[in-house]
Design a protein around this motif. Structure first.
Motif, PDB file in Angstrom:
ATOM      1  N   ALA A 183       0.876  -1.165   0.000  1.00 26.23           N
ATOM      2  CA  ALA A 183       0.000   0.000   0.000  1.00 26.23           C
ATOM      3  C   ALA A 183       0.919   1.222   0.000  1.00 26.23           C
ATOM      4  N   VAL A 184       0.745   2.101  -0.960  1.00 25.83           N
ATOM      5  CA  VAL A 184       1.674   3.209  -1.139  1.00 25.83           C
ATOM      6  C   VAL A 184       1.018   4.528  -0.743  1.00 25.83           C
ATOM      7  N   GLU A 185       1.747   5.305   0.036  1.00 32.77           N
ATOM      8  CA  GLU A 185       1.275   6.630   0.463  1.00 32.77           C
ATOM      9  C   GLU A 185       2.363   7.649   0.158  1.00 32.77           C
ATOM     10  N   ILE A 186       2.082   8.537  -0.748  1.00 28.56           N
ATOM     11  CA  ILE A 186       3.019   9.608  -1.115  1.00 28.56           C
ATOM     12  C   ILE A 186       2.505  10.898  -0.504  1.00 28.56           C
ATOM     13  N   VAL A 187       3.218  11.454   0.450  1.00 26.71           N
ATOM     14  CA  VAL A 187       2.786  12.664   1.165  1.00 26.71           C
ATOM     15  C   VAL A 187       3.466  13.867   0.532  1.00 26.71           C
ATOM     16  N   ARG A 188       2.689  14.683  -0.167  1.00 23.89           N
ATOM     17  CA  ARG A 188       3.277  15.794  -0.918  1.00 23.89           C
ATOM     18  C   ARG A 188       2.984  17.151  -0.263  1.00 23.89           C
ATOM     19  N   THR A 189       3.139  17.196   1.050  1.00 27.47           N
ATOM     20  CA  THR A 189       3.012  18.485   1.731  1.00 27.47           C
ATOM     21  C   THR A 189       4.272  19.325   1.568  1.00 27.47           C
ATOM     22  N   ALA A 190       5.338  18.713   1.041  1.00 28.47           N
ATOM     23  CA  ALA A 190       6.592  19.406   0.754  1.00 28.47           C
ATOM     24  C   ALA A 190       7.241  18.694  -0.428  1.00 28.47           C
ATOM     25  N   PRO A 191       8.144  19.367  -1.150  1.00 35.30           N
ATOM     26  CA  PRO A 191       8.800  18.722  -2.298  1.00 35.30           C
ATOM     27  C   PRO A 191       9.532  17.449  -1.889  1.00 35.30           C
ATOM     28  N   LEU A 192       9.513  16.470  -2.770  1.00 32.59           N
ATOM     29  CA  LEU A 192      10.119  15.175  -2.493  1.00 32.59           C
ATOM     30  C   LEU A 192      11.331  14.898  -3.379  1.00 32.59           C
ATOM     31  N   VAL A 193      11.923  15.961  -3.915  1.00 29.65           N
ATOM     32  CA  VAL A 193      13.116  15.824  -4.752  1.00 29.65           C
ATOM     33  C   VAL A 193      14.335  15.643  -3.845  1.00 29.65           C
ATOM     34  N   ALA A 194      15.164  14.655  -4.171  1.00 29.13           N
ATOM     35  CA  ALA A 194      16.319  14.354  -3.324  1.00 29.13           C
ATOM     36  C   ALA A 194      17.514  13.949  -4.158  1.00 29.13           C
ATOM     37  N   ARG A 195      18.706  14.128  -3.585  1.00 24.28           N
ATOM     38  CA  ARG A 195      19.928  13.598  -4.189  1.00 24.28           C
ATOM     39  C   ARG A 195      19.937  12.089  -3.977  1.00 24.28           C
ATOM     40  N   GLY A 196      20.357  11.355  -4.987  1.00 21.41           N
ATOM     41  CA  GLY A 196      20.424   9.915  -4.852  1.00 21.41           C
ATOM     42  C   GLY A 196      19.103   9.215  -5.014  1.00 21.41           C
ATOM     43  N   ALA A 197      18.138   9.872  -5.655  1.00 23.12           N
ATOM     44  CA  ALA A 197      16.823   9.261  -5.845  1.00 23.12           C
ATOM     45  C   ALA A 197      16.904   7.961  -6.632  1.00 23.12           C
ATOM     46  N   SER A 198      17.944   7.809  -7.436  1.00 23.70           N
ATOM     47  CA  SER A 198      18.106   6.577  -8.230  1.00 23.70           C
ATOM     48  C   SER A 198      18.296   5.348  -7.350  1.00 23.70           C
ATOM     49  N   ALA A 199      18.676   5.555  -6.080  1.00 25.79           N
ATOM     50  CA  ALA A 199      18.872   4.423  -5.174  1.00 25.79           C
ATOM     51  C   ALA A 199      17.578   3.983  -4.496  1.00 25.79           C
ATOM     52  N   ALA A 200      16.520   4.788  -4.623  1.00 35.34           N
ATOM     53  CA  ALA A 200      15.297   4.511  -3.873  1.00 35.34           C
ATOM     54  C   ALA A 200      14.706   3.144  -4.186  1.00 35.34           C
ATOM     55  N   MET A 201      14.499   2.823  -5.454  1.00 38.28           N
ATOM     56  CA  MET A 201      13.880   1.540  -5.799  1.00 38.28           C
ATOM     57  C   MET A 201      14.808   0.349  -5.566  1.00 38.28           C
ATOM     58  N   PRO A 202      16.106   0.432  -5.900  1.00 40.49           N
ATOM     59  CA  PRO A 202      16.971  -0.703  -5.571  1.00 40.49           C
ATOM     60  C   PRO A 202      16.979  -1.030  -4.079  1.00 40.49           C
ATOM     61  N   VAL A 203      17.046   0.002  -3.238  1.00 38.26           N
ATOM     62  CA  VAL A 203      17.001  -0.233  -1.789  1.00 38.26           C
ATOM     63  C   VAL A 203      15.641  -0.780  -1.389  1.00 38.26           C
ATOM     64  N   LEU A 204      14.577  -0.221  -1.940  1.00 37.08           N
ATOM     65  CA  LEU A 204      13.240  -0.684  -1.590  1.00 37.08           C
ATOM     66  C   LEU A 204      13.041  -2.144  -1.982  1.00 37.08           C
ATOM     67  N   ARG A 205      13.551  -2.542  -3.133  1.00 35.88           N
ATOM     68  CA  ARG A 205      13.395  -3.947  -3.541  1.00 35.88           C
ATOM     69  C   ARG A 205      14.053  -4.895  -2.538  1.00 35.88           C
ATOM     70  N   VAL A 206      15.199  -4.495  -1.993  1.00 34.56           N
ATOM     71  CA  VAL A 206      15.860  -5.321  -0.983  1.00 34.56           C
ATOM     72  C   VAL A 206      14.998  -5.402   0.280  1.00 34.56           C
ATOM     73  N   VAL A 207      14.458  -4.269   0.699  1.00 31.86           N
ATOM     74  CA  VAL A 207      13.627  -4.240   1.907  1.00 31.86           C
ATOM     75  C   VAL A 207      12.361  -5.071   1.710  1.00 31.86           C
ATOM     76  N   LEU A 208      11.760  -4.994   0.528  1.00 33.80           N
ATOM     77  CA  LEU A 208      10.561  -5.789   0.253  1.00 33.80           C
ATOM     78  C   LEU A 208      10.888  -7.281   0.220  1.00 33.80           C
ATOM     79  N   ALA A 209      12.041  -7.642  -0.325  1.00 34.89           N
ATOM     80  CA  ALA A 209      12.461  -9.044  -0.314  1.00 34.89           C
ATOM     81  C   ALA A 209      12.659  -9.521   1.120  1.00 34.89           C
ATOM     82  N   ASN A 210      13.186  -8.636   1.965  1.00 34.78           N
ATOM     83  CA  ASN A 210      13.370  -8.970   3.369  1.00 34.78           C
ATOM     84  C   ASN A 210      12.015  -9.200   4.048  1.00 34.78           C
ATOM     85  N   ALA A 211      11.027  -8.390   3.694  1.00 40.92           N
ATOM     86  CA  ALA A 211       9.680  -8.586   4.241  1.00 40.92           C
ATOM     87  C   ALA A 211       9.096  -9.914   3.772  1.00 40.92           C
TER      88      ALA A 211
END
Length: 223
Positions: free
Chosen positions: A101-129
Motif C-alpha cells: 500500500a503506497v502513500e506519497i505525502v506531498r506536503t513538501a517537495p520530495l526531490v532528493a539527491r540519490g533518488a536513483s537508489a530509492a527503488m533498488p534499496v526498496l526492492r531489498v527491503v521488500l524481499a526482506n519482508a
C-alpha cells in the motif's frame, strides 16, 4: 561501510553466508534443468521455478556487486536528483503481485539527491519482508522530514532486535543478524548491500519498529 570493515574473520563469515545463500537457487536450478531434460510433465511449472531461481541469482549478483564496489571506493549508481515519490510509485507499479500500500505525502517537495537508489534499496527491503513477514500488507510511505526525503516501509513482522539495529547494516554484523531470532538477515547480505548503496549516494538506511510493526527508513538529502 568502508575498507576499514575488511577484517579477515568478518570477510570469511560473509563469504560463507553468501555461499550458503547461493546453494538454494543453484540446487533448484539444477533440479529443474534435469526435469526438463527428462521430458517429464509440468514443464510450465518447471519453467516458473527456473525463472524464480534465475531471479534469485540475478539478485545475488547485484547485491554482491554493490558491496564489492563500495568496499573499493566506487559508487554503484550515478548520483542523480529526482522526485522520490514518483520513482517509488512507478517502480512499485511494475512489481508483480505487489502487496504494497503506497502513500506519497506531498506536503513538501520530495526531490532528493540519490533518488536513483530509492527503488533498488526498496526492492531489498521488500524481499526482506517476504522472508520475515510473508503475510499481511506492507505500507510504503514517502514524505519530507526536515531536510530529508524519507522512504519508509512498515510490515507485520518482528522488528530488528534493538541491539542489532546498527550491526545489521555492517559487514561485521551479518553473522549475528543471520543467527539472531530477530536479526532480519536478508539473503545475499541484503541489508548490508542496501545500506552500502544508500551510503554511496549520501543517504542512510535504518531499522526500527516493534513486534508486528517492523520499519525500515531510507533517508536521502532533499534538494
Amino acid at each position: 561501510m568502508t575498507r576499514k570493515d575488511l577484517g579477515a574473520l568478518d570477510v570469511g563469515r560473509l563469504l560463507s553466508l553468501l555461499a550458503h545463500d547461493l546453494k538454494s537457487p543453484i540446487a533448484a536450478l539444477c533440479a529443474n534443468v534435469d526435469a526438463l531434460a527428462d521430458g517429464g510433465p509440468g514443464s510450465a511449472e518447471v519453467l516458473d521455478d527456473l525463472r524464480l531461481s534465475l531471479t534469485d541469482l540475478r539478485r545475488a549478483a547485484e547485491q554482491m556487486t554493490w558491496i564489492g564496489q563500495v568496499l573499493v571506493g566506487e559508487r554503484p549508481l550515478r548520483l542523480t536528483e529526482g522526485d522520490v515519490g514518483s520513482v517509488v510509485a512507478a517502480g512499485i507499479a511494475e512489481l508483480p503481485a505487489s502487496r504494497c500500500a503506497v502513500e506519497i505525502v506531498r506536503t513538501a517537495p520530495l526531490v532528493a539527491r540519490g533518488a536513483s537508489a530509492a527503488m533498488p534499496v526498496l526492492r531489498v527491503v521488500l524481499a526482506n519482508a517476504d522472508e520475515h513477514a510473508p503475510r499481511g500488507p506492507i505500507l510504503v510511505r514517502v514524505f519530507r522530514e526536515g531536510d530529508r526525503v524519507v522512504l519508509e516501509t512498515t510490515d507485520a513482522g518482528s522488528a530488528v532486535a534493538a541491539e542489532l539495529r546498527e550491526e545489521v547494516f555492517t559487514l561485521s554484523g551479518q553473522h549475528a543478524a543471520k543467527t539472531a531470532p530477530k536479526g532480519r538477515y536478508g539473503r545475499f547480505a541484503g541489508m548490508l548491500a542496501a545500506s552500502a548503496l544508500a551510503e554511496s549516494v549520501g543517504g542512510q538506511l535504518t531499522a526500527g519498529g516493534a513486534e508486528g510493526r517492523a520499519t525500515f527508513r531510507l533517508e536521502l538529502q532533499a534538494v
